[in-house]
Motif scaffolding. Structure first.
Motif, PDB file in Angstrom:
ATOM      1  N   PHE A 284     -18.306   6.179  12.193  1.00 23.16           N
ATOM      2  CA  PHE A 284     -17.241   6.429  11.222  1.00 23.16           C
ATOM      3  C   PHE A 284     -17.092   7.926  11.016  1.00 23.16           C
ATOM      4  CE2 PHE A 284     -21.189   5.667   8.994  1.00 23.16           C
ATOM      5  CZ  PHE A 284     -21.251   6.677   8.055  1.00 23.16           C
ATOM      6  N   ARG A 285     -15.946   8.305  10.452  1.00 28.47           N
ATOM      7  CA  ARG A 285     -15.650   9.710  10.191  1.00 28.47           C
ATOM      8  C   ARG A 285     -15.388   9.891   8.698  1.00 28.47           C
ATOM      9  NH1 ARG A 285     -13.597  13.368  13.757  1.00 28.47           N
ATOM     10  NH2 ARG A 285     -13.015  11.645  15.111  1.00 28.47           N
ATOM     11  N   LEU A 286     -15.955  10.935   8.137  1.00 29.60           N
ATOM     12  CA  LEU A 286     -15.732  11.296   6.748  1.00 29.60           C
ATOM     13  C   LEU A 286     -14.916  12.583   6.709  1.00 29.60           C
ATOM     14  CD1 LEU A 286     -19.295  10.759   5.271  1.00 29.60           C
ATOM     15  CD2 LEU A 286     -17.357   9.208   5.185  1.00 29.60           C
ATOM     16  N   SER A 287     -13.931  12.619   5.832  1.00 29.94           N
ATOM     17  CA  SER A 287     -13.131  13.834   5.708  1.00 29.94           C
ATOM     18  C   SER A 287     -12.644  13.983   4.273  1.00 29.94           C
ATOM     19  CB  SER A 287     -11.944  13.816   6.666  1.00 29.94           C
ATOM     20  OG  SER A 287     -11.064  12.779   6.354  1.00 29.94           O
ATOM     21  N   PHE A 288     -12.413  15.210   3.884  1.00 31.52           N
ATOM     22  CA  PHE A 288     -11.891  15.531   2.569  1.00 31.52           C
ATOM     23  C   PHE A 288     -10.374  15.596   2.677  1.00 31.52           C
ATOM     24  CE2 PHE A 288     -10.589  18.886  -0.465  1.00 31.52           C
ATOM     25  CZ  PHE A 288     -10.943  18.247  -1.629  1.00 31.52           C
ATOM     26  N   LEU A 289      -9.672  14.819   1.866  1.00 33.15           N
ATOM     27  CA  LEU A 289      -8.217  14.766   1.949  1.00 33.15           C
ATOM     28  C   LEU A 289      -7.535  15.840   1.117  1.00 33.15           C
ATOM     29  CD1 LEU A 289      -7.681  10.910   1.800  1.00 33.15           C
ATOM     30  CD2 LEU A 289      -7.787  12.406   3.802  1.00 33.15           C
ATOM     31  N   GLY A 290      -8.112  16.218  -0.007  1.00 35.20           N
ATOM     32  CA  GLY A 290      -7.516  17.246  -0.847  1.00 35.20           C
ATOM     33  C   GLY A 290      -7.694  16.924  -2.316  1.00 35.20           C
ATOM     34  N   LEU A 291      -7.201  17.811  -3.146  1.00 35.36           N
ATOM     35  CA  LEU A 291      -7.285  17.627  -4.588  1.00 35.36           C
ATOM     36  C   LEU A 291      -6.082  16.843  -5.084  1.00 35.36           C
ATOM     37  CD1 LEU A 291      -8.363  21.227  -5.581  1.00 35.36           C
ATOM     38  CD2 LEU A 291      -9.800  19.198  -5.445  1.00 35.36           C
ATOM     39  N   LEU A 292      -6.270  16.110  -6.148  1.00 33.69           N
ATOM     40  CA  LEU A 292      -5.169  15.379  -6.762  1.00 33.69           C
ATOM     41  C   LEU A 292      -4.234  16.363  -7.441  1.00 33.69           C
ATOM     42  CD1 LEU A 292      -7.150  12.438  -8.369  1.00 33.69           C
ATOM     43  CD2 LEU A 292      -5.868  12.434  -6.226  1.00 33.69           C
ATOM     44  N   ALA A 293      -2.951  16.152  -7.320  1.00 38.38           N
ATOM     45  CA  ALA A 293      -1.976  17.065  -7.903  1.00 38.38           C
ATOM     46  C   ALA A 293      -2.040  17.058  -9.422  1.00 38.38           C
ATOM     47  CB  ALA A 293      -0.569  16.690  -7.441  1.00 38.38           C
ATOM     48  N   LYS A 294      -2.330  15.906 -10.005  1.00 40.27           N
ATOM     49  CA  LYS A 294      -2.349  15.768 -11.443  1.00 40.27           C
ATOM     50  C   LYS A 294      -3.564  16.460 -12.067  1.00 40.27           C
ATOM     51  CE  LYS A 294      -2.679  11.843 -14.375  1.00 40.27           C
ATOM     52  NZ  LYS A 294      -2.387  10.451 -14.564  1.00 40.27           N
ATOM     53  N   GLY A 295      -4.708  16.373 -11.423  1.00 45.98           N
ATOM     54  CA  GLY A 295      -5.919  16.984 -11.964  1.00 45.98           C
ATOM     55  C   GLY A 295      -6.422  16.265 -13.198  1.00 45.98           C
ATOM     56  N   LEU A 296      -7.338  16.912 -13.908  1.00 46.56           N
ATOM     57  CA  LEU A 296      -7.879  16.348 -15.143  1.00 46.56           C
ATOM     58  C   LEU A 296      -7.001  16.741 -16.317  1.00 46.56           C
ATOM     59  CD1 LEU A 296     -11.677  17.036 -14.728  1.00 46.56           C
ATOM     60  CD2 LEU A 296     -10.495  14.870 -14.460  1.00 46.56           C
ATOM     61  N   ARG A 297      -6.852  15.817 -17.243  1.00 43.48           N
ATOM     62  CA  ARG A 297      -6.072  16.082 -18.442  1.00 43.48           C
ATOM     63  C   ARG A 297      -7.027  16.272 -19.617  1.00 43.48           C
ATOM     64  NH1 ARG A 297      -3.486  11.188 -20.081  1.00 43.48           N
ATOM     65  NH2 ARG A 297      -4.734  11.225 -21.936  1.00 43.48           N
ATOM     66  N   HIS A 298      -6.877  17.350 -20.334  1.00 43.11           N
ATOM     67  CA  HIS A 298      -7.718  17.627 -21.489  1.00 43.11           C
ATOM     68  C   HIS A 298      -6.859  17.593 -22.743  1.00 43.11           C
ATOM     69  CE1 HIS A 298     -11.171  18.755 -19.072  1.00 43.11           C
ATOM     70  NE2 HIS A 298     -10.337  19.413 -18.282  1.00 43.11           N
ATOM     71  N   ASP A 299      -7.087  16.578 -23.593  1.00 33.95           N
ATOM     72  CA  ASP A 299      -6.392  16.468 -24.862  1.00 33.95           C
ATOM     73  C   ASP A 299      -7.287  17.031 -25.956  1.00 33.95           C
ATOM     74  OD1 ASP A 299      -4.227  15.218 -23.732  1.00 33.95           O
ATOM     75  OD2 ASP A 299      -5.001  13.204 -24.116  1.00 33.95           O
ATOM     76  N   PRO A 300      -6.770  17.914 -26.782  1.00 31.87           N
ATOM     77  CA  PRO A 300      -7.582  18.415 -27.901  1.00 31.87           C
ATOM     78  C   PRO A 300      -7.919  17.282 -28.867  1.00 31.87           C
ATOM     79  CG  PRO A 300      -5.603  19.761 -27.583  1.00 31.87           C
ATOM     80  CD  PRO A 300      -5.478  18.564 -26.698  1.00 31.87           C
ATOM     81  N   VAL A 301      -9.161  17.210 -29.294  1.00 30.37           N
ATOM     82  CA  VAL A 301      -9.620  16.146 -30.176  1.00 30.37           C
ATOM     83  C   VAL A 301      -8.968  16.271 -31.549  1.00 30.37           C
ATOM     84  CG1 VAL A 301     -11.636  15.130 -31.300  1.00 30.37           C
ATOM     85  CG2 VAL A 301     -11.796  15.957 -28.957  1.00 30.37           C
ATOM     86  N   ASP A 302      -8.765  17.515 -32.028  1.00 31.67           N
ATOM     87  CA  ASP A 302      -8.231  17.701 -33.381  1.00 31.67           C
ATOM     88  C   ASP A 302      -6.749  17.386 -33.484  1.00 31.67           C
ATOM     89  OD1 ASP A 302      -7.821  21.329 -33.374  1.00 31.67           O
ATOM     90  OD2 ASP A 302      -7.528  19.840 -31.824  1.00 31.67           O
ATOM     91  N   GLU A 303      -6.062  17.111 -32.388  1.00 25.82           N
ATOM     92  CA  GLU A 303      -4.644  16.763 -32.445  1.00 25.82           C
ATOM     93  C   GLU A 303      -4.411  15.268 -32.265  1.00 25.82           C
ATOM     94  OE1 GLU A 303      -2.257  19.099 -29.845  1.00 25.82           O
ATOM     95  OE2 GLU A 303      -3.074  20.986 -30.553  1.00 25.82           O
ATOM     96  N   GLY A 304      -5.449  14.480 -32.488  1.00 23.95           N
ATOM     97  CA  GLY A 304      -5.308  13.035 -32.420  1.00 23.95           C
ATOM     98  C   GLY A 304      -5.570  12.454 -31.056  1.00 23.95           C
ATOM     99  N   GLY A 305      -5.819  13.297 -30.081  1.00 25.65           N
ATOM    100  CA  GLY A 305      -6.118  12.801 -28.739  1.00 25.65           C
ATOM    101  C   GLY A 305      -7.597  12.546 -28.577  1.00 25.65           C
ATOM    102  N   THR A 306      -7.961  12.033 -27.450  1.00 25.95           N
ATOM    103  CA  THR A 306      -9.364  11.813 -27.155  1.00 25.95           C
ATOM    104  C   THR A 306      -9.781  12.765 -26.048  1.00 25.95           C
ATOM    105  OG1 THR A 306      -8.805  10.080 -25.594  1.00 25.95           O
ATOM    106  CG2 THR A 306      -9.326   9.398 -27.849  1.00 25.95           C
TER     107      THR A 306
END
Length: 61
Positions: A37-59
Protein backbone atom coordinates in the motif's frame (compact mmCIF):
# COMPACT_ATOMS: atom_id res chain seq x y z
CA UNK A 1 15.38 17.68 9.36
CA UNK A 2 13.54 14.68 10.78
CA UNK A 3 12.36 11.56 8.99
CA UNK A 4 8.71 11.11 8.08
CA UNK A 5 6.53 9.05 10.37
CA UNK A 6 6.11 5.39 9.56
CA UNK A 7 2.82 3.47 9.88
CA UNK A 8 2.53 1.26 12.94
CA UNK A 9 -0.17 -1.09 11.62
CA UNK A 10 -1.27 -2.49 8.28
CA UNK A 11 -4.53 -0.75 7.21
CA UNK A 12 -5.87 -4.09 5.92
CA UNK A 13 -5.07 -6.69 8.58
CA UNK A 14 -3.77 -4.62 11.51
CA UNK A 15 -0.50 -6.53 11.82
CA UNK A 16 2.73 -4.73 12.74
CA UNK A 17 5.09 -6.58 10.38
CA UNK A 18 5.58 -3.73 7.88
CA UNK A 19 8.57 -2.99 5.68
CA UNK A 20 9.31 -0.16 3.25
CA UNK A 21 8.63 -1.25 -0.33
CA UNK A 22 11.18 -0.82 -3.12
CA UNK A 23 8.39 0.65 -5.29
CA UNK A 24 9.11 4.18 -4.09
CA UNK A 25 8.53 6.82 -1.45
CA UNK A 26 5.58 6.18 0.86
CA UNK A 27 5.02 2.56 -0.18
CA UNK A 28 4.91 -0.22 2.38
CA UNK A 29 4.57 -4.01 2.37
CA UNK A 30 2.84 -6.13 4.99
CA UNK A 31 4.49 -9.51 5.48
CA UNK A 32 1.43 -10.85 7.31
CA UNK A 33 -1.28 -10.37 4.65
CA UNK A 34 1.09 -9.99 1.68
CA UNK A 35 -0.37 -6.62 0.60
CA UNK A 36 1.40 -3.49 -0.55
CA UNK A 37 0.00 0.00 0.00
CA UNK A 38 0.97 3.64 -0.41
CA UNK A 39 0.56 6.41 2.14
CA UNK A 40 0.46 10.04 1.08
CA UNK A 41 -0.45 13.41 2.52
CA UNK A 42 -3.27 15.03 0.56
CA UNK A 43 -3.18 18.51 2.07
CA UNK A 44 -4.75 20.74 4.68
CA UNK A 45 -8.48 21.28 4.96
CA UNK A 46 -9.55 24.65 3.62
CA UNK A 47 -11.87 25.28 6.54
CA UNK A 48 -9.31 24.59 9.27
CA UNK A 49 -10.14 24.70 12.97
CA UNK A 50 -12.82 27.04 14.22
CA UNK A 51 -12.23 28.80 17.53
CA UNK A 52 -15.30 30.30 19.18
CA UNK A 53 -14.67 32.57 22.17
CA UNK A 54 -16.20 31.04 25.30
CA UNK A 55 -17.32 34.42 26.70
CA UNK A 56 -19.51 35.11 23.64
CA UNK A 57 -21.76 32.12 24.19
CA UNK A 58 -19.81 29.74 22.01
CA UNK A 59 -18.01 26.62 23.04
CA UNK A 60 -14.26 26.31 22.84
CA UNK A 61 -13.08 23.64 20.46
Amino acid sequence: MSERAAPFYCPYCGDEDLRPSPEGHGTWECASCNRAFRLSFLGLLAKGLRHDPVDEGGTAI
